[in-house]
Design a protein around this motif. Sequence first.
Motif, PDB file in Angstrom:
ATOM      1  N   CYS A  38       0.810  -1.224   0.000  1.00 41.49           N
ATOM      2  CA  CYS A  38       0.000   0.000   0.000  1.00 41.49           C
ATOM      3  C   CYS A  38       0.843   1.273   0.000  1.00 41.49           C
ATOM      4  O   CYS A  38       0.604   2.171  -0.803  1.00 41.49           O
ATOM      5  CB  CYS A  38      -0.966  -0.012   1.181  1.00 41.49           C
ATOM      6  N   ALA A  39       1.827   1.376   0.885  1.00 34.84           N
ATOM      7  CA  ALA A  39       2.604   2.611   0.991  1.00 34.84           C
ATOM      8  C   ALA A  39       3.300   2.941  -0.330  1.00 34.84           C
ATOM      9  O   ALA A  39       3.330   4.094  -0.753  1.00 34.84           O
ATOM     10  CB  ALA A  39       3.626   2.498   2.112  1.00 34.84           C
ATOM     11  N   ARG A  40       3.812   1.931  -1.015  1.00 38.49           N
ATOM     12  CA  ARG A  40       4.539   2.140  -2.260  1.00 38.49           C
ATOM     13  C   ARG A  40       3.620   2.368  -3.449  1.00 38.49           C
ATOM     14  O   ARG A  40       3.939   3.112  -4.376  1.00 38.49           O
ATOM     15  CB  ARG A  40       5.449   0.934  -2.523  1.00 38.49           C
ATOM     16  N   LEU A  41       2.438   1.715  -3.450  1.00 37.26           N
ATOM     17  CA  LEU A  41       1.578   1.767  -4.631  1.00 37.26           C
ATOM     18  C   LEU A  41       0.380   2.711  -4.493  1.00 37.26           C
ATOM     19  O   LEU A  41      -0.344   2.920  -5.461  1.00 37.26           O
ATOM     20  CB  LEU A  41       1.100   0.356  -4.979  1.00 37.26           C
ATOM     21  N   GLN A  42       0.175   3.314  -3.334  1.00 39.52           N
ATOM     22  CA  GLN A  42      -0.946   4.233  -3.122  1.00 39.52           C
ATOM     23  C   GLN A  42      -0.985   5.374  -4.138  1.00 39.52           C
ATOM     24  O   GLN A  42      -2.068   5.773  -4.564  1.00 39.52           O
ATOM     25  CB  GLN A  42      -0.948   4.783  -1.700  1.00 39.52           C
ATOM     26  N   PRO A  43       0.167   5.908  -4.572  1.00 41.41           N
ATOM     27  CA  PRO A  43       0.097   6.970  -5.595  1.00 41.41           C
ATOM     28  C   PRO A  43      -0.649   6.534  -6.867  1.00 41.41           C
ATOM     29  O   PRO A  43      -1.297   7.351  -7.512  1.00 41.41           O
ATOM     30  CB  PRO A  43       1.568   7.287  -5.886  1.00 41.41           C
ATOM     31  N   TYR A  44      -0.585   5.254  -7.210  1.00 37.48           N
ATOM     32  CA  TYR A  44      -1.317   4.755  -8.372  1.00 37.48           C
ATOM     33  C   TYR A  44      -2.823   4.803  -8.111  1.00 37.48           C
ATOM     34  O   TYR A  44      -3.603   5.135  -9.002  1.00 37.48           O
ATOM     35  CB  TYR A  44      -0.892   3.324  -8.716  1.00 37.48           C
ATOM     36  N   GLN A  45      -3.226   4.480  -6.895  1.00 36.69           N
ATOM     37  CA  GLN A  45      -4.650   4.563  -6.539  1.00 36.69           C
ATOM     38  C   GLN A  45      -5.113   6.005  -6.601  1.00 36.69           C
ATOM     39  O   GLN A  45      -6.186   6.307  -7.123  1.00 36.69           O
ATOM     40  CB  GLN A  45      -4.887   3.991  -5.133  1.00 36.69           C
ATOM     41  N   ASP A  46      -4.300   6.915  -6.077  1.00 35.52           N
ATOM     42  CA  ASP A  46      -4.651   8.341  -6.100  1.00 35.52           C
ATOM     43  C   ASP A  46      -4.794   8.842  -7.536  1.00 35.52           C
ATOM     44  O   ASP A  46      -5.738   9.566  -7.861  1.00 35.52           O
ATOM     45  CB  ASP A  46      -3.590   9.162  -5.362  1.00 35.52           C
ATOM     46  N   ARG A  47      -3.852   8.440  -8.399  1.00 31.37           N
ATOM     47  CA  ARG A  47      -3.900   8.837  -9.811  1.00 31.37           C
ATOM     48  C   ARG A  47      -5.161   8.291 -10.482  1.00 31.37           C
ATOM     49  O   ARG A  47      -5.835   8.994 -11.231  1.00 31.37           O
ATOM     50  CB  ARG A  47      -2.647   8.326 -10.516  1.00 31.37           C
ATOM     51  N   TYR A  48      -5.486   7.036 -10.190  1.00 31.76           N
ATOM     52  CA  TYR A  48      -6.690   6.415 -10.758  1.00 31.76           C
ATOM     53  C   TYR A  48      -7.939   7.158 -10.287  1.00 31.76           C
ATOM     54  O   TYR A  48      -8.804   7.494 -11.094  1.00 31.76           O
ATOM     55  CB  TYR A  48      -6.756   4.945 -10.342  1.00 31.76           C
ATOM     56  N   ASP A  49      -8.043   7.414  -8.984  1.00 32.32           N
ATOM     57  CA  ASP A  49      -9.205   8.117  -8.436  1.00 32.32           C
ATOM     58  C   ASP A  49      -9.371   9.488  -9.083  1.00 32.32           C
ATOM     59  O   ASP A  49     -10.486   9.889  -9.423  1.00 32.32           O
ATOM     60  CB  ASP A  49      -9.081   8.262  -6.914  1.00 32.32           C
ATOM     61  N   GLN A  50      -8.257  10.195  -9.265  1.00 28.32           N
ATOM     62  CA  GLN A  50      -8.319  11.519  -9.887  1.00 28.32           C
ATOM     63  C   GLN A  50      -8.767  11.403 -11.344  1.00 28.32           C
ATOM     64  O   GLN A  50      -9.600  12.194 -11.808  1.00 28.32           O
ATOM     65  CB  GLN A  50      -6.961  12.209  -9.810  1.00 28.32           C
ATOM     66  N   ALA A  51      -8.253  10.416 -12.060  1.00 29.09           N
ATOM     67  CA  ALA A  51      -8.641  10.232 -13.469  1.00 29.09           C
ATOM     68  C   ALA A  51     -10.127   9.919 -13.582  1.00 29.09           C
ATOM     69  O   ALA A  51     -10.808  10.419 -14.487  1.00 29.09           O
ATOM     70  CB  ALA A  51      -7.806   9.121 -14.102  1.00 29.09           C
ATOM     71  N   ARG A  63     -12.488  10.829 -11.370  1.00 27.30           N
ATOM     72  CA  ARG A  63     -13.215  12.068 -11.017  1.00 27.30           C
ATOM     73  C   ARG A  63     -13.254  13.044 -12.187  1.00 27.30           C
ATOM     74  O   ARG A  63     -14.260  13.686 -12.444  1.00 27.30           O
ATOM     75  CB  ARG A  63     -12.550  12.756  -9.821  1.00 27.30           C
ATOM     76  N   GLU A  64     -12.114  13.159 -12.881  1.00 26.24           N
ATOM     77  CA  GLU A  64     -11.998  14.138 -13.960  1.00 26.24           C
ATOM     78  C   GLU A  64     -12.426  13.589 -15.320  1.00 26.24           C
ATOM     79  O   GLU A  64     -12.455  14.323 -16.297  1.00 26.24           O
ATOM     80  CB  GLU A  64     -10.551  14.634 -14.039  1.00 26.24           C
ATOM     81  N   GLY A  65     -12.733  12.309 -15.371  1.00 24.07           N
ATOM     82  CA  GLY A  65     -13.101  11.706 -16.645  1.00 24.07           C
ATOM     83  C   GLY A  65     -11.945  11.708 -17.635  1.00 24.07           C
ATOM     84  O   GLY A  65     -12.135  11.852 -18.839  1.00 24.07           O
ATOM     85  N   ASP A  66     -10.722  11.555 -17.127  1.00 18.80           N
ATOM     86  CA  ASP A  66      -9.509  11.592 -17.939  1.00 18.80           C
ATOM     87  C   ASP A  66      -9.331  10.267 -18.672  1.00 18.80           C
ATOM     88  O   ASP A  66      -8.671   9.347 -18.193  1.00 18.80           O
ATOM     89  CB  ASP A  66      -8.302  11.893 -17.047  1.00 18.80           C
ATOM     90  N   VAL A  67      -9.930  10.169 -19.845  1.00 17.78           N
ATOM     91  CA  VAL A  67      -9.924   8.927 -20.620  1.00 17.78           C
ATOM     92  C   VAL A  67      -8.509   8.541 -21.026  1.00 17.78           C
ATOM     93  O   VAL A  67      -8.152   7.359 -20.989  1.00 17.78           O
ATOM     94  CB  VAL A  67     -10.841   9.061 -21.857  1.00 17.78           C
ATOM     95  N   ALA A  68      -7.678   9.492 -21.379  1.00 13.85           N
ATOM     96  CA  ALA A  68      -6.306   9.182 -21.797  1.00 13.85           C
ATOM     97  C   ALA A  68      -5.533   8.524 -20.658  1.00 13.85           C
ATOM     98  O   ALA A  68      -4.833   7.529 -20.864  1.00 13.85           O
ATOM     99  CB  ALA A  68      -5.601  10.453 -22.263  1.00 13.85           C
TER     100      ALA A  68
END
Length: 129
Positions: free
Chosen positions: A58-71, A73-78
Motif C-alpha cells: 500500500c505505501a509504495r503503490l498508493q500513488p497509483y490509486q490516487d492517480r486512478y481516483d483523480q482520473a 473524477r476528472e473523466g480523464d480517458v487518456a
Amino acid sequence: MTAPEEAQRVQEAVRRHARNRAFAEAEQVISLVLADPQVQEAREQVKAAETQLGTELCARLQPYQDRYDQAVREGDVARLAGICPGKHGRWGRICVLDDGHETSMEEPHWGRNSEGQPIAWVGSAPDDW
C-alpha cells in the motif's frame, strides 16, 4: 407448418432443453465443489494472503490509486486508457497500476477491493470463488 419446419422446430427445442439441462447440472456441480470445506478454507487462505500483500504494498503503490481516483473524477480517458486492462470489477477489484506492470514492474495486480481494503492478486482469480 410443413414437415421440415416442424422437424426444425423440434430440433431447436431439443437443443434448448439439452443446453438448459447442461447448465443446470454444471451449476449444481460448481455449487457442490464450492461448498466443500477444504475449498472454503483454501479460499479464505488466498483471501488473507491477498489482503496481507495488498496492505504491505500500500505505501509504495498508493500513488497509483490516487492517480486512478483523480482520473475517474476528472473523466480523464487518456490516463485511464494507460491503466492495467486486467480489471476484475466483477469481483470488486480494479487494478490501478500501469498497463504492463506484471512484466515491467514485476508487480502483482494491486488496488482496493469492494470494501475499500488494499488487495493484491496474481492472474484473474476472483476473491469470491
